[in-house]
Write an enzyme that holds these catalytic residues in place. Structure first.
Site, PDB file in Angstrom:
ATOM      1  N   VAL A 209       0.868  -1.176  -0.028  1.00  0.00           N
ATOM      2  CA  VAL A 209       0.167   0.102   0.014  1.00  0.00           C
ATOM      3  C   VAL A 209       0.879   1.271  -0.032  1.00  0.00           C
ATOM      4  O   VAL A 209       0.693   2.150  -0.570  1.00  0.00           O
ATOM      5  CB  VAL A 209      -1.072  -0.001   1.225  1.00  0.00           C
ATOM      6  CG1 VAL A 209      -1.685   1.196   1.356  1.00  0.00           C
ATOM      7  CG2 VAL A 209      -1.711  -1.279   1.328  1.00  0.00           C
ATOM      8  N   GLU A 210       2.062   1.241   0.653  1.00  0.00           N
ATOM      9  CA  GLU A 210       2.655   2.231   0.849  1.00  0.00           C
ATOM     10  C   GLU A 210       3.520   2.682  -0.373  1.00  0.00           C
ATOM     11  O   GLU A 210       3.745   3.839  -0.760  1.00  0.00           O
ATOM     12  CB  GLU A 210       3.830   2.172   2.181  1.00  0.00           C
ATOM     13  CG  GLU A 210       2.974   2.131   3.385  1.00  0.00           C
ATOM     14  CD  GLU A 210       2.591   3.621   3.623  1.00  0.00           C
ATOM     15  OE1 GLU A 210       3.031   4.766   3.150  1.00  0.00           O
ATOM     16  OE2 GLU A 210       1.833   4.009   4.779  1.00  0.00           O
ATOM     17  N   SER A 211       4.257   1.758  -0.856  1.00  0.00           N
ATOM     18  CA  SER A 211       5.305   1.855  -1.756  1.00  0.00           C
ATOM     19  C   SER A 211       5.339   0.883  -3.073  1.00  0.00           C
ATOM     20  O   SER A 211       6.200   0.863  -3.877  1.00  0.00           O
ATOM     21  CB  SER A 211       6.641   1.816  -1.339  1.00  0.00           C
ATOM     22  OG  SER A 211       6.903   0.651  -0.655  1.00  0.00           O
TER      23      SER A 211
END
Length: 584
Positions: free
Chosen positions: A183-185
């Site tokens: 989700v983040e990167s």
């Protein structure tokens, strides 16, 4: 608070803050600390657990778009990592990105009873996967219809997942957290958002600093696989305790700050409404943040139910952490370990340059099957031979700054190596300067090479090389060239909130007929632009806010990662860069 009173507070704050960077001595501009001062990393509350600022992460949208456009086959062609490499290094970079997206798997062990990594991951699942919510269904439908995306993030994450799961288990946290870097990167270790978030876990500078993730000319701990994972899990653990073990609230707070979530809970409490995540009025990005993770967890929990076949992943380490004891040239490290230098960078993305940080920590992540080879070869090389050195004779007109630029290092490094107490040098003096052992093409994933590729990519407009002057802001430079703040930052591998250091060269694809004339006639020297926070009120929209503060709607959208077709929510926090001379 009235708009008039608010303006007075902004103006008073601006006068109190001043322009400390403009008073910084010129000789300090190239020092490691000049780029990462306390002022540069001041982003809201000191304690992130109390913060009310949404962390705008790189996310997985670019990978999603590339999977859709390339049907999963050529999704890396224009991805951020390759786009940051110099043109002549494109082939090397593509090879490196291919390794990121399709790493060579370790030989399968013959022990058939050994569980695979997916079994281990599922054994630690602790979140409620049965939530029936439209936001979760929307994310789930997308993931289920794009198996190529799942394969891509698994390939990228295969280097890091075993280590991350092990660290999560040590803290007795839900193993769904191991999917959070998706989700983040999108599991890209070099990911950098326009919100200044970096690395697998997307820490902004201030939060990273709070958790001990330091930055210098040599390195950025926010991209360090070991250090950033420890910081992220420590942060999540503290948030979980703060919200009485409610992991959905902890995850929301990881994205938008504990203060934001607590404020939303207080509002609902006063209205006698539920205070669970699904009932809270939170920033748009946060409202979709937890559903993304839950949708991914459902996919990885029961892939066959969604027509997904997960690539096999063994339950054993991909890398080992090897103590080096000193600074080490990364090209030399690759030779000693008998791997490509790109593999060293992908496991050690913390390093910005051609060598490890001279100040430590002196360790290197090396593929597990090459670790013993690396240790044995390294032990035979004395510490003073692990970095190449240049014996340089000071010439007339030289300064530490000019010498540092010539050899791609910093004045402070030269001072440290040569035990200089001041920055004064004399003609004829001999200096020892650390330098790369190979040509620049060998270090294709170093920060300078990634930036060069990004700046050289052809865009629409007239290419202008602009040298930053005292008093410059992204806002004024962008206005002079009729482009957006976000574009100027992106073209130069920066975020709109990054400091502009006098003397730094920017590449701008100007939309003005005579860019040089526009720049010369600019009034930026008189500008008083300040970063201010604004909380959306009932009846607000982007146009009304833009008119109120004399800024552009598109700039507000880029500063806050907003979709201009969506409505603002009352209570939503925005960041604005306002010229206080023109504000109400």
């Amino acid at each position: 608070m009235s708009v008039k009173r608010w303006s007075l507070l902004v103006f008073a704050g601006a006068l109190a803050t001043g322009c400390s960077l403009l008073n910084q001595p010129v000789e300090d501009w190239d020092s490691p600390t000049a780029w990462f001062s306390d002022d540069d990393t001041d982003e809201g509350e000191t304690n992130p657990l109390e913060s009310e600022e949404v962390t705008v992460a790189t996310g997985d949208e670019e990978l999603k778009q590339s999977v859709v456009a390339g049907d999963g086959e050529d999704a890396t062609a224009d991805s951020p990592l390759d786009d940051a490499i110099a043109p002549e290094l494109r082939t090397t970079a593509r090879d490196a990105r291919a390794k990121l997206d399709d790493p060579e798997q370790q030989p399968t062990e013959t022990d058939a009873a050994q569980e695979d990594l997916w079994t281990r991951l599922r054994a630690g699942f602790a979140l409620n996967h049965d939530v029936d919510n439209e936001r979760v269904r929307d994310q789930l439908n997308w993931y289920a219809s794009h198996p190529g995306y799942i394969n891509r993030v698994v390939d990228r994450g295969s280097r890091y997942l075993h280590y991350i799961i092990g660290e999560i288990e040590k803290r007795d946290l839900p193993t769904e957290f191991a999917l959070l870097p998706v989700v983040e990167s999108a599991f890209d270790p070099f990911a950098y958002s326009h919100g200044r978030a970096a690395g697998l876990w997307q820490f902004i500078p201030s939060t990273g600093k709070y958790f001990g993730l330091t930055q210098s000319w040599w390195h950025d701990d926010r991209r360090d696989v070991v250090a950033a994972t420890d910081a992220a899990l420590t942060y999540l653990d503290r948030l979980a305790k703060r919200f009485d073990g409610d992991y959905t609230l902890a995850l929301a707070a990881y994205n938008s700050g504990g203060g934001t979530v607590s404020s939303a809970m207080r509002r609902n409490r006063k209205l006698n409404r539920p205070q669970d995540f699904w009932s809270l009025e939170l920033p748009r990005e946060t409202r979709h943040y937890v559903p993304k993770l839950l949708a991914l967890a459902k996919i990885f929990d029961q892939p066959e139910a969604y027509g997904i076949e997960l690539p096999p992943l063994e339950n054993k380490p991909y890398f080992e952490i090897v103590k080096t004891g000193s600074q080490l040239d990364l090209a030399q490290a690759a030779e000693l370990a008998d791997v490509d230098v790109d593999e060293i960078y992908l496991l050690n993305p913390t390093y910005n340059r051609w060598a490890t940080n001279p100040d430590g920590p002196h360790r290197l992540l090396v593929p597990r099957e090459n670790a013993d080879t690396f240790r044995a070869a390294l032990a035979k090389i004395p510490a003073n031979q692990r970095v190449s050195w240049r014996n340089y004779k000071v010439q007339s007109g030289d300064s530490l700054i000019t010498i540092a630029r010539k050899f791609s290092t910093t004045p402070s490094v030269i001072q440290q190596v040569n035990k200089l107490n001041t920055d004064l040098i004399r003609v004829g003096q001999r200096l020892m300067i650390p330098s790369a052992s190979k040509g620049s093409d060998t270090y294709a994933l170093s920060a300078s090479q990634r930036l060069e590729r990004k700046q050289e990519r052809k865009r629409d407009g007239n290419k202008v090389r602009y040298t930053v002057r005292r008093g410059d802001t992204f806002w004024d430079i962008a206005r002079d060239h009729r482009v957006s703040v976000r574009e100027v930052a992106a073209w130069n591998g920066m975020a709109p909130g990054d400091p502009l250091i006098p003397g730094k060269e920017l590449v701008i694809w100007s939309k003005t007929a005579q860019p040089s004339v526009a720049a010369a006639s600019s009034s930026r020297g008189k500008a008083m632009v300040r970063k201010v926070g604004y909380r959306v009120r009932k009846g607000d929209n982007l146009s009304s806010i833009a008119n109120r503060f004399s800024v552009n709607v598109q700039d507000i959208a880029s500063w806050n990662d907003l979709n201009t077709s969506r409505y603002l929510q009352p209570g939503q926090s925005l960041v604005l860069y306002v010229d206080i001379r023109n504000s109400p």
